[in-house]
Design a protein around this motif. Structure first.
Motif, short mmCIF file in Angstrom:
data_model
loop_
_atom_site.label_atom_id
_atom_site.label_comp_id
_atom_site.label_asym_id
_atom_site.label_seq_id
_atom_site.Cartn_x
_atom_site.Cartn_y
_atom_site.Cartn_z
N SER A 389 0.82 -1.20 0.00
CA SER A 389 0.00 0.00 0.00
C SER A 389 0.86 1.27 0.00
O SER A 389 0.48 2.29 -0.58
CB SER A 389 -0.93 0.00 1.22
N ALA A 390 2.03 1.18 0.67
CA ALA A 390 2.91 2.34 0.75
C ALA A 390 3.68 2.60 -0.54
O ALA A 390 4.16 3.72 -0.77
CB ALA A 390 3.90 2.16 1.90
N ALA A 391 3.78 1.58 -1.39
CA ALA A 391 4.53 1.73 -2.65
C ALA A 391 3.73 2.58 -3.64
O ALA A 391 2.50 2.61 -3.63
CB ALA A 391 4.84 0.37 -3.25
N LYS A 392 4.44 3.26 -4.52
CA LYS A 392 3.80 4.12 -5.51
C LYS A 392 3.29 3.30 -6.69
O LYS A 392 4.02 2.48 -7.25
CB LYS A 392 4.80 5.17 -6.00
N ALA A 393 2.03 3.50 -7.05
CA ALA A 393 1.44 2.78 -8.18
C ALA A 393 1.84 3.44 -9.49
O ALA A 393 1.75 4.66 -9.64
CB ALA A 393 -0.07 2.76 -8.05
N LYS A 394 2.27 2.64 -10.47
CA LYS A 394 2.73 3.16 -11.75
C LYS A 394 1.82 2.78 -12.92
O LYS A 394 1.89 3.39 -13.98
CB LYS A 394 4.15 2.66 -12.02
N GLN A 398 -1.83 -1.68 -10.99
CA GLN A 398 -1.26 -1.45 -9.67
C GLN A 398 -2.15 -0.54 -8.83
O GLN A 398 -2.24 -0.70 -7.61
CB GLN A 398 0.14 -0.86 -9.80
N VAL A 399 -2.82 0.40 -9.48
CA VAL A 399 -3.77 1.26 -8.75
C VAL A 399 -4.92 0.43 -8.18
O VAL A 399 -5.30 0.59 -7.02
CB VAL A 399 -4.32 2.37 -9.68
N LYS A 402 -3.64 -1.61 -5.34
CA LYS A 402 -3.39 -0.79 -4.16
C LYS A 402 -4.69 -0.44 -3.44
O LYS A 402 -4.75 -0.43 -2.21
CB LYS A 402 -2.65 0.47 -4.58
N GLU A 406 -5.58 -1.36 0.43
CA GLU A 406 -6.01 -0.38 1.42
C GLU A 406 -7.36 -0.74 2.02
O GLU A 406 -7.62 -0.49 3.21
CB GLU A 406 -6.05 1.00 0.77
#
Length: 451
Positions: A389-394, A398-399, A402, A406
């Motif tokens: 959840s803390a990683a950035k979605a690219k 991935q969104v 994520k 969450e």
């Protein structure tokens, strides 16, 4: 350390050529090739070849004239502690009259799936040297150690002589008794203040006598000790304190939700290690401790007692506990506490709820338990979801992932609030912090006198 050398196994192929031998041989061959074109180098090449052969003979004689040149003893603990770093010691003794270089290879249990436990040392004549390494088992059960192989070579270094030692041994891996001893210091030194806990006394009566003291205004006249008053010639009263010996049960869910692994251990193993540690501390705090494991049915029940053998019984019981991949039946848990374990107790229930729907199926039975006992439900954060959840979605995928992560994290927080609404206490913790958080909660409840 090595007074009598262990018996060496039957020698098989026990001589090995080392890299230095091939380098020297290649150099001599190269010289002979060059001497074919430059004849004046032939004599020097023959001399070097003669020296090379003599060194081979000397090296072999030095290594093999003493059949018991190297002695080895592996020193193991009595048992392994699951999830902890267990020290393993190998003592090596050089019985040669000259220093040697040794390479030591230890056959560790197959469960570790490691084949490169190898150490190189230089040992002086008649010197003993200790080599220590650690192993971290992640499964309870039997662990078998195999042979120890030692390859010894002289300073010449053309050959290595192999010794192998039949030092086989089986060790049992128990729930983390090292962790238990570590946290035992909290109970011994009564370091409650380090956990932000304030000692509180309840107003009330109990059956546990504390002392006889002089009567002061406000003391209950029903507690007057007339014999002591007659001896002292003034009123004395019996003072009582809250009864300290309470029932503390560690209840472990063995259903499929406890099979999830974290850092090599399953949630069940984390719960087992914590149950052992908190049972030991509860005994140090003069409480009675018991154990119950269940899934589809009640598997094991040990009634709460305060005796020196109780920790040993709990440890032996926890040694064989495994998940059965079935759906947990909380109704049977409630039934056994209603019929066989009805005395008011502190129940530390180790389980896992991944969603609010999973809680709602079991909530009626948890509410019934909480009415009769002090119930603390211990369940786990999914640390992998937190990282994800803390990683950035690219990407779009991935969104979506994520958002789902969450949502699952939020569900855990909703579970805590839902239980709190019905008076059920809970601990939502990372697996690696389970023990300290559970002990903290127990000491808090103990200090507040909620039992």
């Amino acid at each position: 350390m090595i007074s009598e050398l262990p018996k060496i196994g039957h020698l098989m192929k026990n001589i090995y050529t080392k890299t230095r031998f091939y380098i020297a041989l290649a150099f001599v061959c190269l010289l002979f090739l060059v001497a074919h074109f430059l004849p004046f180098l032939l004599l020097a090449t023959k001399v070097l070849f003669f020296i090379f052969v003599m060194l081979l003979i000397v090296d072999a004689v030095l290594l093999f004239r003493d059949k018991r040149g190297i002695g080895v003893v592996r020193v193991l603990p009595e048992k392994l502690s699951n999830g902890d770093e267990n020290p393993i010691n190998i003592w090596v003794k050089n019985n040669y009259v000259f220093p040697v270089s040794v390479e030591i290879i230890d056959e560790i249990p197959i469960q570790f799936q490691v084949r490169d436990i190898s150490y190189s040392e230089k040992i002086k004549s008649k010197e003993e040297k200790n080599i220590q390494y650690t192993l971290r088992p992640t499964e309870r059960g039997e662990y078998k150690f195999g042979f120890i192989y030692v390859y010894a070579s002289t300073v010449i270094g053309f050959f290595a002589k192999r010794y192998y030692f039949q030092n086989e041994k089986e060790l049992a891996c128990y729930p983390s008794f090292l962790q238990m001893r570590k946290y035992e210091l909290i109970a011994i030194h009564d370091r409650n203040s380090e956990f932000g806990i304030k000692k509180m006394r309840r107003i009330g009566y109990s059956k546990e006598f504390e002392q006889i003291k002089q009567y002061v205004s406000g003391d209950d006249y029903r507690n007057v000790n007339w014999k002591a008053s007659a001896r002292r010639n003034h009123l004395m009263v019996n003072q009582f304190q809250d009864e300290r010996s309470q029932n503390v049960y560690s209840v472990i869910d063995k259903g499929r939700v406890m099979k999830m692994p974290f850092n090599g251990l399953t949630l069940l193993d984390y719960a087992i290690n914590t149950a052992l540690a908190i049972s030991n501390i509860a005994l140090k705090k003069d409480d009675k401790v018991g154990l119950l494991t269940f899934s589809k049915k009640i598997d094991f029940v040990l009634k709460a007692r305060k005796s020196g053998s109780q920790i040993r019984l709990i440890q032996e019981a926890l040694y064989n506990q495994e998940t059965d991949f079935k759906e947990t039946d909380f109704q049977k848990l409630y039934s056994i506490f209603k019929t066989r374990l009805s005395q008011r107790s502190l129940i530390m229930l180790y389980t896992n709820f991944e969603s609010i729907s999973g809680l709602n199926r079991q909530l009626p039975y948890l509410r019934k338990l909480a009415r009769q006992h002090v119930l603390v439900v211990v369940f786990f954060k999914n640390t992998e979801l937190d990282k994800f959840s803390a990683a950035k979605a690219k990407t779009v995928d991935q969104v979506y992932d994520k958002v789902i992560a969450e949502k699952l994290i939020f569900d855990k927080k909703v579970v805590v609030k839902e239980m709190k609404k019905y008076g059920i206490q809970s601990i939502l913790t990372e697996p690696e912090n389970l023990t300290i958080n559970t002990i903290n909660k127990y000491l808090e409840l103990k200090a507040r006198g909620v039992l």
